[in-house]
Design a protein around this motif. Structure first.
Motif, PDB file in Angstrom:
ATOM      1  N   PRO A  24      40.908  10.737 -26.343  1.00  0.00           N
ATOM      2  CA  PRO A  24      41.411  12.082 -26.626  1.00  0.00           C
ATOM      3  C   PRO A  24      42.613  12.146 -27.566  1.00  0.00           C
ATOM      4  CG  PRO A  24      41.681  11.541 -24.293  1.00  0.00           C
ATOM      5  CD  PRO A  24      40.957  10.417 -24.932  1.00  0.00           C
ATOM      6  N   LEU A  25      43.441  11.111 -27.608  1.00  0.00           N
ATOM      7  CA  LEU A  25      44.638  11.165 -28.447  1.00  0.00           C
ATOM      8  C   LEU A  25      44.402  10.720 -29.882  1.00  0.00           C
ATOM      9  CD1 LEU A  25      47.310   9.792 -25.958  1.00  0.00           C
ATOM     10  CD2 LEU A  25      46.915  12.168 -26.635  1.00  0.00           C
ATOM     11  N   THR A  35      44.366   7.570 -20.572  1.00  0.00           N
ATOM     12  CA  THR A  35      45.297   8.317 -21.405  1.00  0.00           C
ATOM     13  C   THR A  35      46.399   8.867 -20.513  1.00  0.00           C
ATOM     14  OG1 THR A  35      43.503   8.900 -22.911  1.00  0.00           O
ATOM     15  CG2 THR A  35      45.482  10.259 -23.005  1.00  0.00           C
ATOM     16  N   ILE A  55      44.498  10.951 -17.736  1.00  0.00           N
ATOM     17  CA  ILE A  55      43.097  11.300 -17.985  1.00  0.00           C
ATOM     18  C   ILE A  55      42.337   9.992 -18.170  1.00  0.00           C
ATOM     19  CG2 ILE A  55      41.476  12.493 -19.499  1.00  0.00           C
ATOM     20  CD1 ILE A  55      43.921  14.151 -20.467  1.00  0.00           C
ATOM     21  N   VAL A  96      45.615  17.837 -25.148  1.00  0.00           N
ATOM     22  CA  VAL A  96      45.835  17.189 -23.851  1.00  0.00           C
ATOM     23  C   VAL A  96      46.777  18.033 -23.002  1.00  0.00           C
ATOM     24  CG1 VAL A  96      46.869  15.174 -22.723  1.00  0.00           C
ATOM     25  CG2 VAL A  96      45.310  14.857 -24.654  1.00  0.00           C
ATOM     26  N   HIS A 113      48.170   4.949 -24.139  1.00  0.00           N
ATOM     27  CA  HIS A 113      46.778   4.853 -23.707  1.00  0.00           C
ATOM     28  C   HIS A 113      46.271   3.419 -23.784  1.00  0.00           C
ATOM     29  CE1 HIS A 113      44.544   5.616 -27.826  1.00  0.00           C
ATOM     30  NE2 HIS A 113      45.265   4.548 -27.861  1.00  0.00           N
TER      31      HIS A 113
END
Length: 161
Positions: A24-25, A35, A55, A96, A113
């Motif tokens: 996601p990042l 994450t 996450i 996020v 992460h």
């Protein structure tokens, strides 16, 4: 190598996967990610932690061990790998934070992460489950067995390097 159903084992190998997910990042393709966002209300000594967001996601993959391949199922897992700091694009970071309605703290949030990519050499600890491999060729009265590692709430899969 044969593993008994229901036993906890640790196996090492190379990650092979057809389907990937995106971290996601960073948007990097991976089979698993952890994450983490530490959200602070301000960046000075008087600041306090507002939220600690974690996450995780695991896409099923195959671990090539040099013997029979081990299928790693998605589900509950723990990553025993040191996270690396990430400075994501502001739009990715905001996405996020938006999950918890914390976008206003974008400039005072620190991210890290762990991602597991196709081709990585990893070690996985999990519980053995056997399934019938419907895709494999087998003769009359033979049953092709698919060995999977699974995790449960009390016994999550553990991924390490």
């Amino acid at each position: 190598m044969s593993y008994d159903e229901g036993t906890e084992v640790t196996v090492s190998g190379i990650v092979r996967a057809d389907a990937m997910i995106a971290a996601p990042l960073t948007g990097e393709p991976c089979v698993a990610h952890y994450t983490h966002a530490r959200v602070w209300d301000r960046l000075d000594a008087a600041g306090s932690l507002v939220d600690d967001i974690v996450i995780t996601r695991l896409q099923p993959f195959v671990l090539e061990t040099g013997a029979d391949p081990i299928h790693v199922a998605g589900g509950t897992f723990f990553v025993a790998i040191k996270p690396r700091d990430v400075w994501p694009h502001p739009a990715d970071a905001a996405a996020v934070l938006r999950l918890r309605d914390l976008e206003r703290y974008l400039r005072s949030t620190f991210f890290d992460h762990v991602i597991v990519r196709r081709g990585d050499r990893i070690t996985v600890t999990g519980v053995v489950a056997h399934d019938v491999d419907l895709a494999a060729e087998h003769g009359y009265r033979d049953t092709a067995v698919l060995t999977r590692l699974v995790g449960y709430a009390g016994r999550p899969l553990t991924i390490s390097r």
